[in-house]
Design a protein around this motif. Structure first.
Motif, short mmCIF file in Angstrom:
data_model
loop_
_atom_site.label_atom_id
_atom_site.label_comp_id
_atom_site.label_asym_id
_atom_site.label_seq_id
_atom_site.Cartn_x
_atom_site.Cartn_y
_atom_site.Cartn_z
N GLY A 1 22.12 2.00 -14.45
CA GLY A 1 22.50 0.60 -14.37
C GLY A 1 23.77 0.35 -13.59
N LEU A 2 24.52 1.40 -13.27
CA LEU A 2 25.76 1.25 -12.51
C LEU A 2 25.54 1.31 -11.00
N ARG A 3 24.32 1.62 -10.58
CA ARG A 3 23.90 1.48 -9.18
C ARG A 3 24.79 2.23 -8.19
N TYR A 4 24.67 3.56 -8.24
CA TYR A 4 25.39 4.39 -7.27
C TYR A 4 24.48 5.57 -6.89
N GLY A 5 24.42 5.89 -5.61
CA GLY A 5 23.66 7.04 -5.14
C GLY A 5 24.31 7.67 -3.92
N ASN A 6 23.97 8.94 -3.68
CA ASN A 6 24.51 9.69 -2.55
C ASN A 6 23.44 9.99 -1.52
N LEU A 7 23.77 9.84 -0.25
CA LEU A 7 22.97 10.34 0.85
C LEU A 7 23.79 11.45 1.49
N ILE A 8 23.30 12.67 1.44
CA ILE A 8 24.04 13.81 1.99
C ILE A 8 23.35 14.25 3.27
N ILE A 9 24.07 14.12 4.39
CA ILE A 9 23.48 14.33 5.72
C ILE A 9 24.41 15.19 6.55
N GLU A 10 23.99 16.41 6.84
CA GLU A 10 24.82 17.32 7.61
C GLU A 10 24.89 16.93 9.09
N ASP A 11 23.78 16.54 9.67
CA ASP A 11 23.71 16.26 11.10
C ASP A 11 24.47 14.97 11.44
N ALA A 12 25.43 15.06 12.34
CA ALA A 12 26.32 13.93 12.64
C ALA A 12 25.56 12.75 13.23
N GLU A 13 24.61 13.02 14.12
CA GLU A 13 23.86 11.94 14.76
C GLU A 13 22.99 11.21 13.74
N LEU A 14 22.32 11.97 12.90
CA LEU A 14 21.47 11.36 11.88
C LEU A 14 22.31 10.59 10.87
N ARG A 15 23.46 11.15 10.53
CA ARG A 15 24.37 10.47 9.58
C ARG A 15 24.86 9.15 10.16
N ALA A 16 25.20 9.14 11.44
CA ALA A 16 25.66 7.91 12.09
C ALA A 16 24.56 6.86 12.10
N ARG A 17 23.35 7.30 12.28
CA ARG A 17 22.21 6.37 12.28
C ARG A 17 22.04 5.70 10.91
N LEU A 18 22.16 6.50 9.84
CA LEU A 18 22.04 5.94 8.49
C LEU A 18 23.26 5.10 8.13
N GLN A 19 24.44 5.50 8.61
CA GLN A 19 25.63 4.71 8.36
C GLN A 19 25.51 3.33 9.01
N LYS A 20 24.93 3.29 10.18
CA LYS A 20 24.72 2.02 10.87
C LYS A 20 23.79 1.11 10.05
N THR A 21 22.76 1.70 9.47
CA THR A 21 21.84 0.92 8.64
C THR A 21 22.54 0.39 7.41
N LEU A 22 23.33 1.23 6.75
CA LEU A 22 24.10 0.79 5.59
C LEU A 22 25.01 -0.37 5.94
N HIS A 23 25.72 -0.23 7.05
CA HIS A 23 26.64 -1.28 7.47
C HIS A 23 25.89 -2.55 7.86
N GLY A 24 24.78 -2.37 8.57
CA GLY A 24 24.02 -3.53 9.03
C GLY A 24 23.44 -4.34 7.90
N GLN A 25 23.12 -3.68 6.78
CA GLN A 25 22.57 -4.37 5.62
C GLN A 25 23.65 -4.67 4.57
N SER A 26 24.90 -4.42 4.94
CA SER A 26 26.05 -4.69 4.06
C SER A 26 25.87 -4.07 2.68
N ILE A 27 25.50 -2.79 2.69
CA ILE A 27 25.24 -2.08 1.44
C ILE A 27 26.46 -1.27 1.03
N GLN A 28 26.91 -1.50 -0.18
CA GLN A 28 27.98 -0.73 -0.78
C GLN A 28 27.59 -0.40 -2.21
N PRO A 29 28.10 0.68 -2.76
CA PRO A 29 27.83 0.97 -4.17
C PRO A 29 28.66 0.06 -5.07
#
Length: 389
Positions: free
Chosen positions: A240-268
């Motif tokens: 119910g506290l709504r927190y999760g981790n995405l663990i991504i070693e690859d820098a390019e893939l991580r940047a792609r997911l970070q962009k999606t998080l930012h674009g959808q204004s997602i924060q824990p």
């Protein structure tokens, strides 16, 4: 902490206790809910203290510092699972359902196929379909009562449109802890078919004696196509506290997911962040160990009771607190089985068919509750099927 303390959750807005009619059509004070995968235990004292301190401070405005949480995640993975990650690899989402949705959105397109080894956690297929992608079922085999992969059969299901595979490790609902060799074979399958992989490892702390969880990323070499998702929520009952981790070693893939998080204004949620920091600590580890010991005893008591019913067999549980019970030996139709479980035993479970191909004769029972309730469930089941004795 005494895990035997009966906690009253009915009337608190609990999905598990107050929404049983959603999945069963029955309700009442005598109904025993054993469906939604959360536990009936109070949170670890170290988490309670952290949340109380946050409330006592009294300011809950915008926040930006995830550094301590990332460090806690990295420390937990190293000390609990012998997996060394850099804290910078960790992105935070608003829970793992949210993480699944945004990863599917970021890495696939409409009508792409997403491979699921079924039967598997039903939310995977739901997230795929809502995103207008196609579910490609690759049924697991059952050998000597344990689930296993059949990669030849899986390959035969593919049509070339697949872009992603979602792996459940440890497996829900079968409770398998995949071996290193099995995980490496999954990686080979993903590479051969050019698939991104989401490794959902949310149950990684709930592993019983005699079995060892192995992080998928630790034993495979497909970092450029891999996102591991974890959370404290299953271990510490903080969903119910709504927190999760995405663990991504690859820098390019991580940047792609970070962009999606930012674009959808997602924060824990801030409370979820503080809970994660507290949970992934020595005090949290001690509490988690005590809980696993308690759940292991629940598992043994439940299995002994239901396996004594002719035609009923609980799959040996290596991890999770979710028993996967096969009723095929009773010869009953789904309607008759439902009547026995819900009308006579007054127990609400998850129907196996909702987990996909291979689950049709099964029901999933949540054992993450007090022993008294597990014993009551066993007694009710034995009574409901007493004519088979």
């Amino acid at each position: 902490m005494d895990f035997d303390d009966l906690i009253t959750r009915r009337g608190t807005g609990s999905l598990k206790w107050d929404a049983t009619k959603l999945v069963s059509g029955i309700e009442g004070e005598d109904v025993l809910p054993m469906w939604v995968a959360d536990t009936d235990f109070q949170i670890a004292p170290v988490i309670r203290d952290a949340l109380v301190a946050m409330a006592d401070y009294g300011v809950t405005g915008y926040f930006s510092d995830l550094g301590k949480a990332r460090d806690a995640v990295a420390c937990w993975m190293s000390t609990r699972h012998d997996w060394r990650i850099d804290p910078s690899w960790v992105l935070a989402s608003h829970g793992l359902g949210n993480a699944l949705a945004l990863i599917i959105d970021a890495l696939t397109e409409k009508d792409d196929g997403v491979v699921l080894f079924t039967p598997v956690y039903h939310s995977f297929a739901e997230r795929v379909r809502v995103a207008e992608r196609r579910v490609i079922e690759a049924p697991l085999a059952v050998n000597d009562g344990r689930m296993s992969f059949d990669f030849d059969a899986a390959a035969a299901q593919l049509d070339g449109s697949e872009r992603m595979l979602i792996l459940c490790s440890p497996q829900n609902p079968g409770g398998r802890v995949w071996t290193t060799a099995e995980l490496q074979a999954v990686a080979d399958f993903a590479r051969a078919h050019d698939l991104y992989v989401i490794a959902d490892e949310i149950h990684h702390d709930l592993v019983f004696p005699g079995h060892t969880f192995v992080p998928f990323a630790k034993v495979t070499d497909i970092a450029d196509r891999l996102v591991t998702i974890t959370a404290p929520s299953k271990t510490f009952n903080t969903a119910g506290l709504r927190y999760g981790n995405l663990i991504i070693e690859d820098a390019e893939l991580r940047a792609r997911l970070q962009k999606t998080l930012h674009g959808q204004s997602i924060q824990p949620n801030m409370a979820g962040v503080r809970a994660c920091e507290a949970a992934y600590s020595p005090d949290g580890a001690a509490w988690a160990d005590a809980q696993v010991a308690y759940l292991d005893a629940n598992r043994q008591a439940f299995d002994a009771g239901v396996n004594a019913i002719p035609g009923v067999r609980s799959m040996p549980l290596e991890a999770t607190y979710l028993a996967w019970v096969d009723f095929s030996g009773t010869g009953m139709s789904d309607a008759e089985l439902t009547a026995r479980l819900e009308t006579r035993a007054r127990i609400v479970t998850n129907k196996g068919a909702t987990f996909g191909t291979g689950g049709e004769s099964y029901r999933r029972f949540n054992l993450g509750t007090q022993r008294a309730r597990v014993d009551e469930a066993v007694a009710r089941l034995q009574d409901a099927f007493s004519d088979l004795q």
